[in-house]
Scaffold this active site. Sequence first.
Site, mmCIF file in Angstrom:
data_model
loop_
_atom_site.group_PDB
_atom_site.id
_atom_site.type_symbol
_atom_site.label_atom_id
_atom_site.label_comp_id
_atom_site.label_asym_id
_atom_site.label_seq_id
_atom_site.Cartn_x
_atom_site.Cartn_y
_atom_site.Cartn_z
ATOM 1 N N ASN A 209 -24.300 19.270 -72.524
ATOM 2 C CA ASN A 209 -24.468 17.793 -72.418
ATOM 3 C C ASN A 209 -24.610 17.811 -70.737
ATOM 4 O O ASN A 209 -24.349 18.624 -70.216
ATOM 5 C CB ASN A 209 -23.168 17.012 -73.095
ATOM 6 C CG ASN A 209 -21.911 17.397 -72.459
ATOM 7 O OD1 ASN A 209 -21.534 17.428 -71.289
ATOM 8 N ND2 ASN A 209 -21.374 17.876 -73.319
ATOM 9 N N ASP A 278 -19.458 17.554 -80.241
ATOM 10 C CA ASP A 278 -18.937 17.252 -81.617
ATOM 11 C C ASP A 278 -19.591 18.057 -82.608
ATOM 12 O O ASP A 278 -19.020 18.312 -83.835
ATOM 13 C CB ASP A 278 -19.738 15.698 -81.971
ATOM 14 C CG ASP A 278 -18.909 14.752 -81.000
ATOM 15 O OD1 ASP A 278 -17.959 14.764 -80.782
ATOM 16 O OD2 ASP A 278 -19.791 13.726 -80.826
ATOM 17 N N PHE A 322 -11.006 9.652 -72.994
ATOM 18 C CA PHE A 322 -12.227 9.209 -72.198
ATOM 19 C C PHE A 322 -13.021 9.007 -73.172
ATOM 20 O O PHE A 322 -13.237 9.565 -74.259
ATOM 21 C CB PHE A 322 -12.708 9.980 -71.061
ATOM 22 C CG PHE A 322 -12.452 10.084 -69.868
ATOM 23 C CD1 PHE A 322 -13.137 9.504 -69.101
ATOM 24 C CD2 PHE A 322 -11.011 10.296 -69.809
ATOM 25 C CE1 PHE A 322 -12.379 9.269 -67.391
ATOM 26 C CE2 PHE A 322 -10.574 10.139 -68.318
ATOM 27 C CZ PHE A 322 -11.440 9.636 -67.238
ATOM 28 N N LYS A 340 -6.901 7.598 -82.331
ATOM 29 C CA LYS A 340 -6.397 9.334 -81.970
ATOM 30 C C LYS A 340 -5.159 9.369 -81.381
ATOM 31 O O LYS A 340 -4.549 9.986 -80.848
ATOM 32 C CB LYS A 340 -7.494 9.714 -80.911
ATOM 33 C CG LYS A 340 -8.989 9.900 -81.641
ATOM 34 C CD LYS A 340 -9.729 10.604 -80.973
ATOM 35 C CE LYS A 340 -11.271 10.559 -81.845
ATOM 36 N NZ LYS A 340 -12.435 11.244 -80.949
#
Length: 403
Positions: A209, A278, A322, A340
């Site tokens: 990314n 992911d 984040f 989470k």
Amino acid sequence: MMHGKTIVLGISGGIAAYKAAALCSKLVQAGANVKVIMTESAAKFITPLTLQTLSRNPVYIDTFDEFDPSVVSHINLADSADLFVIAPATANLLAKMATGLADDMLSTTLLATTAPIIVAPAMNVHMYAHPAVERNMELLAERGIRFVEPGTGQLACGYVGKGRLAEPEEIALAVGKWFSQSESLKGKKVLITTGGTIERLDPVRYLTNDSSGKMGFAIAEAALNRGAEVTVIAARIQGNPPAGMNVIRVESAEQMLQEVLARFDNMDIVIKAAAVADYRPAARAGSKMKKTDERLVIELERTTDILQTLGERKTAQFLVGFAAETEQVEHYAMNKLKRKNCDLVVANDVSQEGAGFNGNTNIVQIFGEEGRIDAWPMLLKSEVADRLLSLITERLRGKEARG
């Protein structure tokens, strides 16, 4: 907070140099050991004898004037400083600092020091607004240098506007705040992940990314400046990591997971700023894949969610996640925080100009269990990091106080 600290006070050649005498006096009265470096131009506005009397130390002007034959003066000054303060800082000195020019005692010592630097600019209103000066200040801010902004009012040149040196009281207050802040995380262990993970298809191709790692390293520097013991687990990043922190390099999401889990139990604060994949290829080719058909279908499988794993495992750790989103930022940020088990989530809309990957700025919103805590305008990533660490420190103290 200044007692016993060594402050190097740099004075460059502007009419505001006369205010440096009052600043020097205030720092000495606060218990600091002040060592003064003046440019030759500064010495035309205020005498070295004045600063020598106030600081009770020799005043340095010429690089080749060595007062102590056992040391090299500019290196000794650079190494001994707990903090470097420049007041006033002229446009000329800002340009030298930005470009790394070292042609006199002050600029040479600045290039040699690893101490934090506070700069108080002073100049004509048009000079202060000049694009070159603005760019130099932006560049210095990106490197972690802090500024005490000039005031607005009557200038010595006759103009009225922004460019007047901040008052000695304001600069001394900024110095005191720095030292107060510099020990706010002393004794704390901070773990930060940053950069973009790499998931290999074959030995020469991979999925990744746009993360540059800049935000994570800005946070790491802010934590380091507060006295924390900092460990950074970094995937693919731009440039070289800053000095002073333990940096562990990884490539894939799985490698990052293992390195984080190996250290998590001993950490006080964990900040997950990395952009972790992911999905990864279900199978990795052992050699370079060759072109065959017109289309190539690659099967992907889920990676382990590191943040969720930490949330399930945490005991007393302060956990920050984040969230890079493109829509419904608040909804997704709060969802992430709850699912989470985070203490805070820092969210940004990466479709906004100035808030995406690779740049030096960010636009973030901060979320806690009570909802959105704050929303900050476009700031340099170093400023975002500074504000975030202040918030984390405040909340961590509250959490510890509650037991």
